[in-house]
Design an enzyme around this catalytic site. Structure first.
Site, PDB file in Angstrom:
ATOM      1  N   HIS A  96     -10.422  18.796  63.255  1.00  9.95           N
ATOM      2  CA  HIS A  96     -10.590  18.359  61.867  1.00  9.95           C
ATOM      3  C   HIS A  96      -9.401  18.795  61.014  1.00  9.95           C
ATOM      4  O   HIS A  96      -8.861  17.987  60.231  1.00  9.95           O
ATOM      5  CB  HIS A  96     -11.882  18.941  61.285  1.00  9.95           C
ATOM      6  CG  HIS A  96     -12.035  18.709  59.808  1.00  9.95           C
ATOM      7  ND1 HIS A  96     -12.586  17.561  59.281  1.00  9.95           N
ATOM      8  CD2 HIS A  96     -11.681  19.473  58.740  1.00  9.95           C
ATOM      9  CE1 HIS A  96     -12.582  17.628  57.963  1.00  9.95           C
ATOM     10  NE2 HIS A  96     -12.036  18.785  57.609  1.00  9.95           N
ATOM     11  N   GLU A  97      -9.003  20.048  61.121  1.00 11.55           N
ATOM     12  CA  GLU A  97      -7.877  20.535  60.315  1.00 11.55           C
ATOM     13  C   GLU A  97      -6.582  19.825  60.698  1.00 11.55           C
ATOM     14  O   GLU A  97      -5.737  19.553  59.843  1.00 11.55           O
ATOM     15  CB  GLU A  97      -7.731  22.054  60.460  1.00 11.55           C
ATOM     16  CG  GLU A  97      -8.928  22.850  59.968  1.00 11.55           C
ATOM     17  CD  GLU A  97      -9.359  22.497  58.545  1.00 11.55           C
ATOM     18  OE1 GLU A  97      -8.505  22.060  57.752  1.00 11.55           O
ATOM     19  OE2 GLU A  97     -10.559  22.654  58.237  1.00 11.55           O
ATOM     20  N   HIS A 100      -6.144  16.612  58.901  1.00 11.00           N
ATOM     21  CA  HIS A 100      -5.457  16.692  57.609  1.00 11.00           C
ATOM     22  C   HIS A 100      -3.934  16.656  57.793  1.00 11.00           C
ATOM     23  O   HIS A 100      -3.212  16.061  56.982  1.00 11.00           O
ATOM     24  CB  HIS A 100      -5.848  17.978  56.874  1.00 11.00           C
ATOM     25  CG  HIS A 100      -7.252  17.965  56.351  1.00 11.00           C
ATOM     26  ND1 HIS A 100      -7.733  16.960  55.537  1.00 11.00           N
ATOM     27  CD2 HIS A 100      -8.284  18.841  56.504  1.00 11.00           C
ATOM     28  CE1 HIS A 100      -8.994  17.219  55.216  1.00 11.00           C
ATOM     29  NE2 HIS A 100      -9.353  18.344  55.800  1.00 11.00           N
ATOM     30  N   HIS A 104      -1.323  13.980  56.249  1.00 12.39           N
ATOM     31  CA  HIS A 104      -0.097  14.350  55.529  1.00 12.39           C
ATOM     32  C   HIS A 104       1.115  13.648  56.131  1.00 12.39           C
ATOM     33  O   HIS A 104       1.957  13.100  55.403  1.00 12.39           O
ATOM     34  CB  HIS A 104       0.088  15.871  55.596  1.00 12.39           C
ATOM     35  CG  HIS A 104       1.154  16.379  54.692  1.00 12.39           C
ATOM     36  ND1 HIS A 104       1.646  17.666  54.758  1.00 12.39           N
ATOM     37  CD2 HIS A 104       1.844  15.780  53.684  1.00 12.39           C
ATOM     38  CE1 HIS A 104       2.579  17.839  53.846  1.00 12.39           C
ATOM     39  NE2 HIS A 104       2.728  16.709  53.186  1.00 12.39           N
TER      40      HIS A 104
END
Length: 232
Positions: A96-97, A100, A104
């Site tokens: 999940h991280e 991100h 980006h």
């Protein structure tokens, strides 16, 4: 004011229930060991590499559920349990991280918007309610329009913080979708492990949903107080 405290209480109860459920889910899926034997850090590094991202560093940070991606210094920060452990919960959070980080790298518009709002939100979230209450008190005591103006400024600041909470929803849901899609396409998990990761991320997303609903409810409540006082 009594209605506001009742509202806060209800939101607090729901938030506590969802947070408690999230913790229990992660505790449960932390016991589901991965057959591939990979740690959260290794999963994160592989997902970044598979997406052609080589300028993001995976780091371990202290605390529980402190995992986050920092776009300012391009770091995927994983709590020590997620960084080192080799279970379905760690795989879900790590992916999940990294979702991100992929957002980006691909200039996902909602992430960019949220990042740009951070400096303003850090100010607005702490001042808004005080300005609204102060404006209402001043207007009631002195019967002057200046108090109403102050209260409206507070409402605008609160609306900014609420907008931030609402924007956070698609950012978090999209990161989870990217994570799950990668975990499935690369066959990183067995079917049962994948179901656990999916369930854990669903409950994590619900914490953001509750926060957004709470922020919106508070904004509507104070808007009614400010403009209702104007009509009296």
């Amino acid at each position: 004011m009594l209605g506001y405290y009742v509202l806060l209480g209800l939101i607090g109860i729901v938030s506590f229930a969802v947070s408690s459920k999230l913790k229990s889910k992660f505790e449960f899926y932390s016991k589901v060991r991965l057959q591939n034997g990979m740690s959260g850090a290794e999963i994160a590094q592989k997902m970044l590499a598979d997406n052609g991202i080589y300028d993001v560093k995976v780091m371990a940070v202290e605390g529980q559920l402190t995992d986050h991606y920092n776009p300012a210094n391009k770091t995927v920060n994983l709590s020590e349990a997620v960084y080192h452990e080799r279970n379905a919960a760690a795989a879900a959070v790590a992916a999940h991280e990294c979702g991100h980080a992929v957002q980006h790298a691909q200039a996902y518009s909602m992430l960019q918007l949220r990042s740009n709002m951070v400096p303003l939100v850090s100010i607005s979230s702490s001042l808004s309610q005080w300005l609204i209450i102060g404006g209402l008190i001043l207007g009631a005591a002195a019967h002057i329009g200046f108090g109403f103006i102050i209260a409206v400024i507070g409402l605008v600041l609160m609306a900014v913080a609420t907008t931030f909470s609402l924007i956070t929803l698609p950012v978090e849901y999209d990161a989870s979708n990217r994570a799950l899609a990668w975990l499935k396409s690369e066959r990183m998990l067995t079917p049962s492990e994948y179901e656990g990761a999916e369930d854990a991320l669903k409950w994590a997303a619900r914490t953001y949903l509750v926060a957004a609903i709470g922020a919106l409810a508070s904004l509507l409540y104070w808007a009614l107080q400010v403009f209702g006082s104007r009509e009296e």
